[in-house]
Design a protein around this motif. Structure first.
Motif, PDB file in Angstrom:
ATOM      1  N   ASP A 114       0.864  -1.190   0.000  1.00 24.23           N
ATOM      2  CA  ASP A 114       0.000   0.000   0.000  1.00 24.23           C
ATOM      3  C   ASP A 114       0.899   1.237   0.000  1.00 24.23           C
ATOM      4  OD1 ASP A 114      -1.872   1.956   0.293  1.00 24.23           O
ATOM      5  OD2 ASP A 114      -2.428   1.442   2.346  1.00 24.23           O
ATOM      6  N   ASN A 115       1.391   1.624  -1.177  1.00 25.69           N
ATOM      7  CA  ASN A 115       2.328   2.744  -1.256  1.00 25.69           C
ATOM      8  C   ASN A 115       1.773   3.842  -2.147  1.00 25.69           C
ATOM      9  OD1 ASN A 115       4.579   4.282  -0.821  1.00 25.69           O
ATOM     10  ND2 ASN A 115       5.747   3.334  -2.459  1.00 25.69           N
ATOM     11  N   ARG A 116       0.649   4.421  -1.752  1.00 31.45           N
ATOM     12  CA  ARG A 116       0.071   5.510  -2.531  1.00 31.45           C
ATOM     13  C   ARG A 116       0.766   6.844  -2.261  1.00 31.45           C
ATOM     14  NH1 ARG A 116      -4.597   3.045  -0.611  1.00 31.45           N
ATOM     15  NH2 ARG A 116      -5.018   4.769   0.828  1.00 31.45           N
ATOM     16  N   PHE A 145       4.100  14.933   3.238  1.00 34.26           N
ATOM     17  CA  PHE A 145       3.967  14.688   4.670  1.00 34.26           C
ATOM     18  C   PHE A 145       5.188  15.276   5.376  1.00 34.26           C
ATOM     19  CE2 PHE A 145       4.849  12.051   8.417  1.00 34.26           C
ATOM     20  CZ  PHE A 145       3.626  12.100   9.068  1.00 34.26           C
ATOM     21  N   ASP A 146       4.970  16.263   6.233  1.00 37.48           N
ATOM     22  CA  ASP A 146       6.048  16.892   6.998  1.00 37.48           C
ATOM     23  C   ASP A 146       7.156  17.407   6.080  1.00 37.48           C
ATOM     24  OD1 ASP A 146       7.296  17.776   9.330  1.00 37.48           O
ATOM     25  OD2 ASP A 146       8.398  15.911   9.598  1.00 37.48           O
ATOM     26  N   GLY A 147       6.767  17.917   4.909  1.00 35.73           N
ATOM     27  CA  GLY A 147       7.747  18.467   3.986  1.00 35.73           C
ATOM     28  C   GLY A 147       8.433  17.453   3.108  1.00 35.73           C
ATOM     29  N   GLY A 148       7.995  16.196   3.148  1.00 36.99           N
ATOM     30  CA  GLY A 148       8.600  15.160   2.316  1.00 36.99           C
ATOM     31  C   GLY A 148       7.557  14.134   1.924  1.00 36.99           C
ATOM     32  N   PHE A 149       8.008  12.937   1.582  1.00 37.79           N
ATOM     33  CA  PHE A 149       7.098  11.858   1.212  1.00 37.79           C
ATOM     34  C   PHE A 149       7.443  10.608   2.009  1.00 37.79           C
ATOM     35  CE2 PHE A 149       6.954  14.665  -2.433  1.00 37.79           C
ATOM     36  CZ  PHE A 149       5.606  14.689  -2.744  1.00 37.79           C
ATOM     37  N   VAL A 150       6.417   9.839   2.361  1.00 42.83           N
ATOM     38  CA  VAL A 150       6.609   8.615   3.132  1.00 42.83           C
ATOM     39  C   VAL A 150       5.777   7.483   2.526  1.00 42.83           C
ATOM     40  CG1 VAL A 150       7.104   9.837   5.282  1.00 42.83           C
ATOM     41  CG2 VAL A 150       4.757   9.210   4.764  1.00 42.83           C
ATOM     42  N   HIS A 151       6.048   6.278   2.974  1.00 46.77           N
ATOM     43  CA  HIS A 151       5.320   5.092   2.516  1.00 46.77           C
ATOM     44  C   HIS A 151       3.924   5.090   3.153  1.00 46.77           C
ATOM     45  CE1 HIS A 151       4.181   0.875   2.128  1.00 46.77           C
ATOM     46  NE2 HIS A 151       5.155   0.727   1.241  1.00 46.77           N
ATOM     47  N   MET A 153      10.906   6.719   3.685  1.00 48.57           N
ATOM     48  CA  MET A 153      10.765   8.175   3.661  1.00 48.57           C
ATOM     49  C   MET A 153      11.725   8.792   2.651  1.00 48.57           C
ATOM     50  SD  MET A 153      12.528   9.175   7.330  1.00 48.57           S
ATOM     51  CE  MET A 153      11.467   8.025   8.227  1.00 48.57           C
ATOM     52  N   SER A 154      11.378   9.985   2.189  1.00 46.94           N
ATOM     53  CA  SER A 154      12.218  10.689   1.229  1.00 46.94           C
ATOM     54  C   SER A 154      13.519  11.128   1.889  1.00 46.94           C
ATOM     55  CB  SER A 154      11.471  11.882   0.639  1.00 46.94           C
ATOM     56  OG  SER A 154      10.987  12.735   1.670  1.00 46.94           O
ATOM     57  N   LEU A 155      14.498  11.495   1.060  1.00 45.58           N
ATOM     58  CA  LEU A 155      15.846  11.747   1.556  1.00 45.58           C
ATOM     59  C   LEU A 155      15.898  12.923   2.524  1.00 45.58           C
ATOM     60  CD1 LEU A 155      18.789  10.975   1.497  1.00 45.58           C
ATOM     61  CD2 LEU A 155      19.074  12.304  -0.596  1.00 45.58           C
ATOM     62  N   PRO A 209      11.893  13.709  -5.539  1.00 47.28           N
ATOM     63  CA  PRO A 209      11.429  13.944  -4.166  1.00 47.28           C
ATOM     64  C   PRO A 209      10.625  12.788  -3.589  1.00 47.28           C
ATOM     65  CG  PRO A 209      10.078  15.190  -5.718  1.00 47.28           C
ATOM     66  CD  PRO A 209      11.202  14.583  -6.513  1.00 47.28           C
ATOM     67  N   ARG A 210      10.119  11.886  -4.476  1.00 47.21           N
ATOM     68  CA  ARG A 210       9.274  10.792  -3.987  1.00 47.21           C
ATOM     69  C   ARG A 210      10.033   9.476  -3.862  1.00 47.21           C
ATOM     70  NH1 ARG A 210       6.084   9.626  -7.762  1.00 47.21           N
ATOM     71  NH2 ARG A 210       6.755  11.096  -9.330  1.00 47.21           N
ATOM     72  N   ARG A 211      11.338   9.483  -4.144  1.00 44.47           N
ATOM     73  CA  ARG A 211      12.138   8.272  -3.972  1.00 44.47           C
ATOM     74  C   ARG A 211      12.348   8.025  -2.485  1.00 44.47           C
ATOM     75  NH1 ARG A 211      15.587   5.316  -7.254  1.00 44.47           N
ATOM     76  NH2 ARG A 211      17.289   4.246  -6.175  1.00 44.47           N
TER      77      ARG A 211
END
Length: 445
Positions: free
Chosen positions: A126-128, A134-140, A216-218, A278-280
């Motif tokens: 479930d990785n939409r 989220f909090d300035g980045g992207f998470v799983h 989470m993103s870098l 940014p989404r890696r």
């Protein structure tokens, strides 16, 4: 004719070079420039590994899978153990809450992926998110949902324990594989809502992600490197969600085809493009790499632990190793981490001078600031400078009034926290109040 033969030779040489570099790459290369870790830094790692292993035991007083030397845990201090049959399908893997009175820690440990449980795959696949910032980045997405569910069910338990045991106790989240991603995202949520735990200081919160999932993103991985620690053994593969193409080919042609596709992508996508996405997703926080094997050498060597907060080369290479699966196992990680700790204790002074401890703490803080500054200089998407990060931490820190309300009146004074609403506040919104979606974010080419 000569031209075609020349092209064939160039192609053969290129393929041979690629195959040689790919087949001879070992996990030790990822951290060869990192400094060694101290015994004080390594000491919590085998201990948290044993806490995660304890989740697998039905009765800790009569263990069936005890590691060498035993769990070294008091069964009477296990506050709660929640197995699969007490968790709704697809919400979260089993977990355990334990009070370590010797080290003054309240530990929430989450087990890793169960290969025969469909509910665990529901969380992993479930990785939409990357869909919303989220909090300035992207998470799983699936791991975030599991972390939120867990806080909704156990947040009050953790808060009551911290209030009862006193301010000297730390709050520790630990997890292995799938559980490591849940633990890491719980840490981010709790750090941003410390007022829900009596205003616990940021340096009293710790997370140990064992064989971490890419969650989470870098920019977030670097931002929270002062509270999240990832532990990797030699050639361990870091779990991640496969792309649709990899998923299809992997389902049809099994693991070899999946690994081949991943290697091709790893080879032909430039490092700059990876860093600009940014989404890696990456492994979170500060990295601890346990190295025990060398190239073209047989057997295992005395393990060495290296640590750093890397920006580039953050274990992004796929290592083709027959030991990759065993290096991912929590049993092996606990065993090698304990060996490394014993070796460090034999070579280091028994009681480090207070000045040395202070210098080590300051060097960790300086390393974290340097990593944040490097992330900004490399144009990592959404990375923040040291001053911005400091002001952000100040704005999210609980006020004195909030601390008094939670710590003075106990857990009941502030009521039951709705973590779904608290997590919702961490999603980024634009000026019109709508959530920032992935289509609104530019990906650097």
């Amino acid at each position: 004719m000569s031209v075609s033969c020349g092209l064939e030779c160039v192609l053969c040489l290129g393929c041979s070079r690629w195959a040689w570099k790919r087949l001879t790459y070992v996990g030790a290369y990822d951290s060869e420039t990192w400094p060694p870790a101290d015994a004080e830094d390594v000491e919590p790692i085998p201990r948290t590994c044993r806490a995660v292993l304890a989740v697998y035991e039905e009765d800790l007083a009569n263990p069936r899978y005890a590691p060498a030397g035993g769990y070294r845990m008091d069964p009477s201090d296990v506050v709660k153990r929640v197995p699969y049959d007490q968790i709704p399908d697809g919400c979260c893997p089993p977990y355990l809450i334990y009070v370590d009175r010797q080290h003054k820690e309240v530990i929430l440990a989450v087990r890793g992926l169960n290969l025969i449980r469909e509910s665990d795959y529901k969380v992993l696949l479930d990785n939409r998110l990357g869909q919303q910032m989220f909090d300035g980045g992207f998470v799983h997405h699936g791991l975030l949902q599991a972390a939120t569910w867990l806080l909704n069910h156990e947040g009050d338990t953790l808060r009551d324990l911290l209030s009862k045991l006193g301010p000297e106790y730390k709050l520790v989240f630990a997890g292995h594989s799938l559980g490591s991603g849940i633990a890491a995202l719980m840490t981010i949520i709790v750090v941003n809502h410390r007022n829900q735990f009596g205003g616990i200081p940021r340096d009293q919160i710790r997370c140990y992600a064992i064989a971490p999932a890419r969650c989470m993103s870098l920019n977030l991985a670097v931002k929270y490197a002062d509270v999240i620690n990832s532990v990797i053994l030699q050639d361990d593969f870091l779990p991640r969600t496969p792309t649709p193409l990899e998923h299809i080919f992997g389902s049809i042609f099994c693991l070899p085809c999946f690994l081949f596709l991943v290697c091709l992508r790893d080879t032909f996508i430039p490092e700059k493009r990876k860093l600009g996405d940014p989404r890696r997703l990456y492994a979170p926080g500060r990295m601890y790499h346990i190295v025990e094997r060398k190239f073209c050498r047989c057997g295992r060597y005395p393990p060495v632990v290296r640590t750093a907060i890397p920006i580039e080369g953050r274990f992004e290479h796929i290592v083709l190793s027959c030991s990759a699966t065993s290096d991912h196992g929590i049993v092996w990680i606990e065993r090698e981490a304990q060996k490394a700790l014993d070796l460090l204790k034999d070579t280091e002074p028994k009681t480090p001078p207070p000045q040395q401890k202070m210098d080590r703490k300051q060097s960790f803080e300086q390393e974290h600031k340097a990593a944040l500054e490097k992330a900004v200089s490399l144009n990592i998407p959404h990375a923040v400078a040291v001053t911005e990060e400091s002001s952000e931490a100040t704005s999210t820190a609980p006020s004195e009034g909030q601390q008094g309300a939670t710590s003075g009146g106990g857990s009941k004074s502030s009521g039951r926290a709705n973590w779904d609403q608290l997590v919702e506040k961490l999603f980024s919104k634009n000026e019109s109040g709508n959530l920032v979606l992935k289509k609104d974010v530019n990906i650097n080419s």
